[in-house]
Each structure stands twice: as C-alpha cells, then as structure tokens.
Design an enzyme around this catalytic site. Structure first.
Site, PDB file in Angstrom:
ATOM      1  N   ARG A 256       6.345 -52.010  17.054  1.00 55.63           N
ATOM      2  CA  ARG A 256       7.671 -51.713  17.567  1.00 55.63           C
ATOM      3  C   ARG A 256       7.740 -52.203  19.018  1.00 55.63           C
ATOM      4  O   ARG A 256       6.793 -52.029  19.779  1.00 55.63           O
ATOM      5  CB  ARG A 256       7.954 -50.193  17.570  1.00 55.63           C
ATOM      6  CG  ARG A 256       8.308 -49.626  16.215  1.00 55.63           C
ATOM      7  CD  ARG A 256       9.723 -49.998  15.795  1.00 55.63           C
ATOM      8  NE  ARG A 256      10.043 -49.459  14.478  1.00 55.63           N
ATOM      9  CZ  ARG A 256       9.745 -50.061  13.333  1.00 55.63           C
ATOM     10  NH1 ARG A 256       9.115 -51.218  13.338  1.00 55.63           N
ATOM     11  NH2 ARG A 256      10.072 -49.511  12.189  1.00 55.63           N
TER      12      ARG A 256
ATOM     13  N   HIS B  44      11.380 -60.363  14.334  1.00 55.11           N
ATOM     14  CA  HIS B  44      11.114 -59.228  13.440  1.00 55.11           C
ATOM     15  C   HIS B  44      11.063 -59.689  11.987  1.00 55.11           C
ATOM     16  O   HIS B  44      11.806 -59.208  11.132  1.00 55.11           O
ATOM     17  CB  HIS B  44      12.162 -58.123  13.609  1.00 55.11           C
ATOM     18  CG  HIS B  44      11.641 -56.785  13.148  1.00 55.11           C
ATOM     19  ND1 HIS B  44      12.067 -55.595  13.676  1.00 55.11           N
ATOM     20  CD2 HIS B  44      10.722 -56.454  12.210  1.00 55.11           C
ATOM     21  CE1 HIS B  44      11.423 -54.586  13.087  1.00 55.11           C
ATOM     22  NE2 HIS B  44      10.613 -55.080  12.192  1.00 55.11           N
TER      23      HIS B  44
END
Lengths: 311, 308
Positions: free
Chosen positions: B223, B271
């Site tokens: 993250r 991502h």
C-alpha cells in the site's frame, strides 16, 4: 605436465589460485612469460587464442575453453591441432546466472515493464492488461545445457514454452521443434523469443528479416548468445516497423558496442555489456579439476564439443 | 438463497455466468436489484455501500475482492460477522512474480545499465552474486512467505518480518516493533508485502530507510500509505537508496505533478502487480460458500481485530 593459461581477458592469478586449490600438484603456467618448454604443455585453458597458435604444443591433450562458447576457437581460432578434444566451460553458477538473465527479461516484457517506463516518462497512469503466464508463448532457440535450464525455469512459472533445436529433445512441459524445416512454425508461436544457440556457420545470421517476420507481430527478442546470430539492420528495421516491440541484447557482433551503433539510441533496445552470465574461477575450478582427472585416467571429459557439429 | 454482487457492472455478467455453473442452486443478484433482502445469504462486494449490510437479516458472510482489507468500513459490518477475502492463487503468483522481477532487475544492475545506455557507455559492473544480496521481506503472510521461498530457491539469503513471531525454514525471522530496523539493516533489497494497519502505516520512513545498508533498493507492492513519500525521495536523492519500484501510492491514480513520476531512480507501475482473474476468484468464492454452508472455516478469513 603443465596447464597453460592463455587469455588477455581473464585474470590468471584468480585461476591459478582456484585451480591449484583444487589440484595442488598442478603445474599452472601463464602464457607467454611462463610457457617454458612447449612440449611440456598438456592442457591449455584459453580464450581467443591467436589463430594457429595452439599448433605449437605437440603434446597437447585437451583444449579447455574459458567460456561456454567455443566459436572463438572453431570459427575464429584458425587452425587447431587435430584430434585434440575441445571442452566447454559450463558450471552451475554460469548456468543459473544465464537463466536469471533470461527469466528476468521474459518477465519484464511479459508484464510490459518497458511500456510502463514510457508511460512514466509521460506521467501517464494507464493499466495494461496482460495474459496469464500460460497464454504467453515463449520460444527458446537452442536446448543445450543453458537452453534446458532456462526452459525448466520458465515452465515452472507457468509459461507455454517451446524449443527449437537441431535434434529432438524431451523436457517436461516443453514443446520440442527440431530441424530446419520446423523453424518457421516454431517462430510463429513465439511471443517472446530467446536465443541460446551456439554460434556455428549454420546459426550465424539466423535472426534476419525473414525469421523476424515469422514471429507474431509485437514479439520480443532476448539474445544473450552471440551478436552474430542477429542481423543488426534487420532487427532495427523490425523494431521500427513494430514487428518487434522490444529487444534485450547482451551480445553484439563487435564488443564493446561502438558508441555510434544505432542500438544505443533505439528506445526499444535494452543493451547490457555481455554480462548475462559469468565464469568465476572458484565455481569453474571444481569442474575443470574433475575433467583433468578424468583425462588423466583416460576417460572422456564432460562438456566435450563435437568438432564436426561445432558445439 | 442468493448472492448479492456489488461491483463493476461490466464484470457482473461474467460472475453471474460462472456462479450459475459452479453454484446453480444460488441466485445471483446485482445491486441495487436486491429483491427480497431475506434471500441474501452472501454478499460479494469489494467495498459495500454503507447501510446496505444492515438490511440483510440472513447474511452469512461478506466476501471482499481484494488481498488487502484496509478499505472496509468495519463499523458498518455487523459484529461477529465473517469477512472473507476472495483471492486467487494466480494473484499470489502474480504479486510474488512482480516482486521477484524487480528484485532481479536491481540485483543484476539493469537500472544502472539503462542509465549507462543513455550515455552510450559500455561498462561492466561488478558481478551480481545472489549469496551476497540479502533480501528483506516485510510481511510473512501468504504473499511474503511464497516470495521468500521463491527467492531462497534462487540462492538469495532471505529474512522476513512479521507482527508476531514466526519460524520459517531457511528464512531469518524478525518480529514486533523492535524487529523492523534490524530487518532493514541486513537487507540490500527490501520488499513490502504487509497488510495495511495502523501499525504498518508509514513503516518506510527516514529512520527505517537510514537503517539499510547504503545503496539498497525498495520494492513496494503493498500500500502506498506504508511509505512516507518525502522520506523516500530524500533517501533516493542522497544515494542512501539506489532505486525503488513502486506499484502502489498514497493517492491513486497518482497526480501527474507528483515528484515520483520524473524521478530517475523510481520505477512505477499503476497498481497492476496482479490483475483480476475472475474465473479463479469465482472458483474460490464457490468453494468458500460451500465450506461456510458445511460449518467449516473459509480459506481466507479476515481477523477483524487485526484488520487483516
């Protein structure tokens, strides 16, 4: 009986230490200053000898190449003593390095990292879809020690792997093509093409415009074998037309690559300076020592080259 | 008996078809077409709209489609209520392969050869030896463990850090708040595979980066909030870190004026370390529904207190 070390490229002291650790009684001599009586030379450990220079040793039992490739001897070595076995240097570290190099670039292209590099330069956030490993077809030219190891690693990662070699091979999970007449069919199913062939008159210039055109459009090429496998101008043209979308090249027709060579400037070419695998004296010494002992016992050494086949 | 799907309508039909094959006895409804709320036993929704779950009296479990579960509104989910991740083995493979690809890239100096290419420089850099490149993995859950084992098999000395103590063959294990800096100190390449929790937020900061041996590398596929962006930039600029590969960011998509984009030592992907594989996820969902119906534990339950 002596081993003569002949190379302007490698460090003789590292080899002396490693070999005499493995074989304490070995008479290790450095060419040219320590050569002594040529009749005493039993083995040469050599890289790029002057053409014809190995004829000076009448009692030569074996020529050990200081690398995996033997084209420096068979294509560039001039006249060689007849009937003297030539042995390649293959060891576990060299093989695993090569596989690591090949696996990295296969994954790099498979996951479009080179395209993200371009997107990053433009500050563009765009997600690119990619197929499952099983839907990415990898083709390996050459299934010797190096090709087999790379093939196994790629199969283990779930890729659809095929190989092309002169003679039939059987490796679990690899679709084997063999013989010149299957080359086009093999190329047609290679989204990522990896060249791990030996350099011989048959394989020189293999990757020319015709072969590159046989690949699926947008294919990738990885070449850590020999620069002479590729016809540079044809590869550049294929890259410009989009027939080939990227090439990772570790070897070149002339090394070091001249700074004005177009590969340096091409955005779709990755240049590495012949580092895909390396030979360390320490890792190679054990294998060399074992081979010397085999030869002394009158046995066949491992990794002996077939001189007619040239690999 | 019905499953309520809340998600991108474009994929809903793909899910519907797969569920019809795998669990023909269950109806598949796409939000907002709930129908009779009493029918809904399972919800498949990455991030359920607030208030919806409370209207479903017969709800047995919430399935969320993500490896990370930090996005959930835990206060919106009835207490004592199973939350299950839907991950597929392909995702684990994809994420660990992503981490390994960047590990090899930095280990073999490909970032440096790329830079040399811009100057047409042919210069051989020192031989890269796996045994001399220690790797540190933050996070020893499924992803961390798989990645650790694969790298160990390639000859790298691997250490890992987890919240609670673990033992893994061949992997040096650190744990707890005091274990982070020692892990960083023995790692040339650090891979972040932690879940996002209050404790892991900002774990990559000036102090932890300074603990690393000079010239190391960071790979973050967990993250963005685990990284303090300014601290990362400072470490790269002064050479404390020689490169970083980032798949996740504090803001996604990352605004185009963020300094990461133009930084020569950063490699960015949007991502995308693992893309969704619906058929594999559907398989896992169907299996877990059957397990729950038989009173068994699903394969990837979420620990609500730990938030992972």
């Amino acid at each position: 009986m002596a081993l003569l070390f002949m190379s302007t490229f490698d460090k003789s002291e590292d080899w002396r230490r490693a070999l005499t650790d493995a074989l304490p009684a070995l008479d290790f001599r450095k060419f040219p200053e320590d050569t002594g009586d040529p009749a005493e030379v039993e083995f040469v450990l050599v890289w790029r000898p002057k053409p014809g220079s190995l004829l000076a040793y009448p009692n030569l039992k074996t020529i050990f190449s200081l690398g995996a490739g033997v084209d420096h001897l068979l294509l560039g070595g001039g006249e060689l003593p007849k009937d003297v076995p030539i042995v390649r240097l293959i060891d576990a570290a060299l093989t695993s390095d090569m596989t690591q190099y090949v696996v990295h670039w296969a994954l790099h292209f498979h996951r479009s990292f080179q395209m993200y590099r371009v997107a990053q330069a433009e500050a563009r956030w765009t997600r690119l879809p990619y197929p499952a490993a099983g839907e990415r077809r990898i083709g390996i030219l050459g299934l010797g020690v190096l090709g087999s190891d790379a093939a196994r690693a790629l199969v283990a990662m779930g890729f659809d792997v095929a190989s092309w070699s002169r003679s039939p091979k059987a490796i679990d999970g690899v679709t084997s093509f063999h013989g010149r007449d299957t080359l086009t069919k093999f190329l047609a199913r290679s989204d990522i093409l990896i060249c791990l062939l030996p350099l011989t008159p048959d394989t020189q210039g293999l990757l020319d415009s015709e072969r590159l055109a046989a690949l699926p459009r947008g294919a990738f090429v990885i070449n850590p074998a020999r620069g002479a496998h590729v016809v540079d101008a044809d590869l550049l043209a294929a890259l410009d037309s989009g027939q080939i979308d990227g090439a990772a090249l570790d070897v070149f027709a002339r090394e070091p690559l001249a700074s004005e060579h177009p590969f340096w400037r091409h955005p779709k070419v990755i240049v590495t300076p012949h580092i895909a695998s390396h030979t360390t004296p320490r890792s190679a010494a054990a294998q060399l020592a074992a081979n010397i002992q085999r030869i002394r016992r009158g046995e066949q050494p491992e990794n002996q080259v077939d001189r007619a086949r040239m690999y | 008996m019905a499953i309520l799907f809340g998600g991108v309508p474009a994929v809903a039909e793909q899910w519907r078809k797969l569920m019809a094959e795998m669990l023909p006895a269950m109806e598949f409804r796409v939000w907002p077409e709930i129908g009779d709320p009493n029918d809904i036993e399972f919800v498949l929704w990455r991030h359920p709209k607030r208030g919806v779950l409370a209207t479903l009296p017969n709800l047995k479990a919430l399935f969320t489609m993500a490896a990370g579960v930090d996005h959930l509104d835990y206060d919106d989910i009835p207490a004592g209520f199973p939350i299950v991740r839907v991950v597929d083995p392909g995702m684990q493979e994809n994420i660990s392969t992503y981490a390994i690809t960047w590990t090899l890239y930095f280990h073999r100096h490909f970032h440096a050869y790329e830079e040399q290419k811009t100057r047409h420089e042919w210069k051989v850099l020192p031989t890269a030896i796996p045994e001399k490149t220690p790797i540190g993995i933050l996070g020893l859950g499924t992803l961390g463990t798989i990645t650790a084992r694969r790298l160990t098999a390639m000859g790298f000395p691997v250490a890992g850090w987890s919240r609670t103590a673990k033992t893994l063959d061949g992997i040096e294990c650190f744990h707890g708040p005091d274990g982070v800096l020692p892990l960083m100190a023995r790692s040339k390449i650090v891979i972040v595979l932690l879940p996002m929790t209050a404790e892991t937020k900002g774990v990559i900061n000036a102090a932890s980066l300074a603990a690393m041996p000079e010239g190391g590398f960071l790979i973050n596929v967990a993250r963005g909030a685990m990284v303090v962006d300014d601290d990362l930039l400072a470490a790269l600029d002064k050479g404390q870190l020689a490169g970083a590969a980032l798949d996740v960011f504090n803001e996604e998509p990352l605004p185009s004026d963020h300094p990461f984009w133009a930084h020569p030592k950063i490699r960015m992907t949007p991502h995308n370390a693992s893309g969704p594989n619906v058929p594999a996820r559907a398989r896992q969902l169907a299996d877990d529904i059957l397990r729950i119906q038989r009173g068994k534990t699903p394969s990837q339950p979420v620990n609500r207190d730990a938030r992972y």
